[in-house]
Design an enzyme around this catalytic site. Structure first.
Site, mmCIF file in Angstrom:
data_model
loop_
_atom_site.group_PDB
_atom_site.id
_atom_site.type_symbol
_atom_site.label_atom_id
_atom_site.label_comp_id
_atom_site.label_asym_id
_atom_site.label_seq_id
_atom_site.Cartn_x
_atom_site.Cartn_y
_atom_site.Cartn_z
ATOM 1 C CG ASN A 182 -2.222 0.766 0.895
ATOM 2 O OD1 ASN A 182 -2.710 0.755 -0.243
ATOM 3 N ND2 ASN A 182 -2.789 1.423 1.894
ATOM 4 C CD GLU B 129 -7.020 1.025 8.016
ATOM 5 O OE1 GLU B 129 -6.993 0.022 8.758
ATOM 6 O OE2 GLU B 129 -6.074 1.376 7.293
#
Length: 424
Positions: free
Chosen positions: A259, A386
């Site tokens: 990421n 998240e």
């Protein structure tokens, strides 16, 4: 800033950025910054390779950081000298990981699978089991489900997507593209993605409206090598990156942060050029075969792609671009509306609060991320979700909570999908 530069250098010098560790005696602290200077200090430590298992730039919100026995004195001097609120939340990370693995071995004995039929939410599954599951879905629902090999990991594990349709045979529908398992230690991410697949396929009648004008293309496990590595033993449980080896200062360090490996403001702030750091951006953009796979999928779907959704853990956030700057995209209001819809749906259903906003302004700056690249590639909406953390580490929700967490996640995802369908 008022903190001691000398103390910071000592602290960073003690930071461990090499390979997997024996975490015996390691501690986890929760630190709450009350000033912008304190928040900046914490972020600088994370950029230098210190392992923050959760981090936010919001004042009054907690971050969690792993502290080794060798770092403990310096850490205490730093937070006490800066008068930062800090709390010990785990006094022995190694013992917690060992306990988790013992429990996992027992769970695998008690909840075996055959690779066919619906997966339960009673345990976490291996890469092989996940691939077997989506292959079986394609066999059981041949008119609505299509599985395709889209790439291979560095260690030659197959990467497959599952495309879920309503079976009407219409081509060129709009697309929601979703993935999970970017970071190896975030086991709840693939579990949540598997639950989404289950709801769209096995619970089709309840969710047919989500598939009327849209196909869902899902890559359930991006970082297959890293994910499998975390299941090999206690030393590897906290592994985050991919597994391609790199040589640095005479030692071999493994993997890049997938990421931070995307070619949009690659290797800028929030990424590291140190191959041994958890946020290593890679020697070049798209150095990892796993991120090449995601990139190619994005471009192949971009002309139909409306929403890109990537599932991570943990922290209760719904984040949208940009991650490389605090500036906002021109159409940020659309992104905000979708994220807000997901957060409100979850809070109304379960009481769990998700914070939403642009990545940099809510969480921290992180250049080279997949959500920024997805938006850059042409998706109208790009969201990083998240999930809620739990367990002794945060990344290890006990199996007794998997069902609760993935059900809650689906509430938010379904609401966001309905909002996207309404808007586009």
């Amino acid at each position: 800033m008022k903190f001691s530069l000398g103390l910071l250098v000592l602290f960073l010098g003690a930071t461990l950025v090499a390979a997997e560790q024996d975490y015996e005696g390691y501690r986890i602290y929760e630190v709450i910054p009350s000033t912008a200077d304190q928040a900046h200090l914490l972020h600088q430590l994370s950029v230098q390779g210190y392992d923050f298992i959760s981090e936010t730039r919001l004042l009054g919100h907690p971050s969690r950081v792993i502290v080794s026995p060798g770092q403990l004195e310096h850490f205490q001097q730093l937070v006490e000298g800066e008068k930062m609120t800090h709390t010990l939340v785990n006094s022995n990370l190694g013992a917690s990981i060992a306990e988790e693995f013992a429990q996992r071995q027992m769970q695998r004995l008690l909840a075996p699978i055959t690779g066919k039929g619906r997966l339960s939410t009673e345990r976490y599954y291996t890469h092989e089991e996940i691939i077997n599951y989506i292959d079986d879905l394609a066999k059981r629902f041949p008119r609505r489900v299509f599985v395709k090999t889209v790439g291979w990991s560095y260690e030659q594990r197959v990467l497959k997507t599952i495309t879920i349709t309503n079976g009407d045979g219409k081509a060129n529908k709009k697309v929601i593209f979703m993935d999970g398992g970017f970071h190896a230690r975030e086991w709840i991410s693939p579990a949540a993605v598997l639950y989404v697949i289950d709801q769209l396929v096995e619970q089709f009648e309840e969710n047919a409206h989500l598939l009327k004008d849209y196909d869902w293309v899902i890559l359930p496990l991006v970082n297959a090598d890293g994910y499998e590595h975390t299941q090999t033993g206690t030393l590897a449980r906290m592994w985050r990156k991919t597994r391609q080896p790199y040589t640095y200062a005479g030692q071999t360090c493994y993997g890049a942060d997938p990421n931070r490996n995307f070619d949009f403001h690659w290797n800028e702030e929030g990424a590291s050029s140190n191959p041994c750091a958890d946020t290593y951006a890679g020697p070049t953009a798209f150095s990892e075969p796993e991120t090449i796979t995601v990139r190619d999928l994005m471009h192949s779907l971009a002309d139909r792609g409306i929403m890109y959704l990537t599932i991570h853990s943990y922290g209760n956030y719904l984040l949208y671009p940009w991650g490389w700057t605090s500036d906002l995209p021109e159409k940020w209001e659309d992104l905000d509306a979708v994220a807000r819809t997901g957060a409100e749906a979850i809070e109304n259903a379960t009481g769990t609060v998700y914070t939403y906003g642009s990545s940099t302004n809510v969480l921290y700056i992180a250049a080279g991320a997949s959500d920024d690249y997805g938006y850059y590639a042409g998706f109208n909406v790009s969201i990083t979700m998240e999930l809620t953390g739990a367990g002794s580490i945060g990344f290890n929700p006990p199996v007794t909570l998997i069902d609760e967490f993935v059900t809650e996640t689906w509430i938010g995802i379904r609401a966001m999908a309905e909002k996207v369908i309404e808007m586009y």
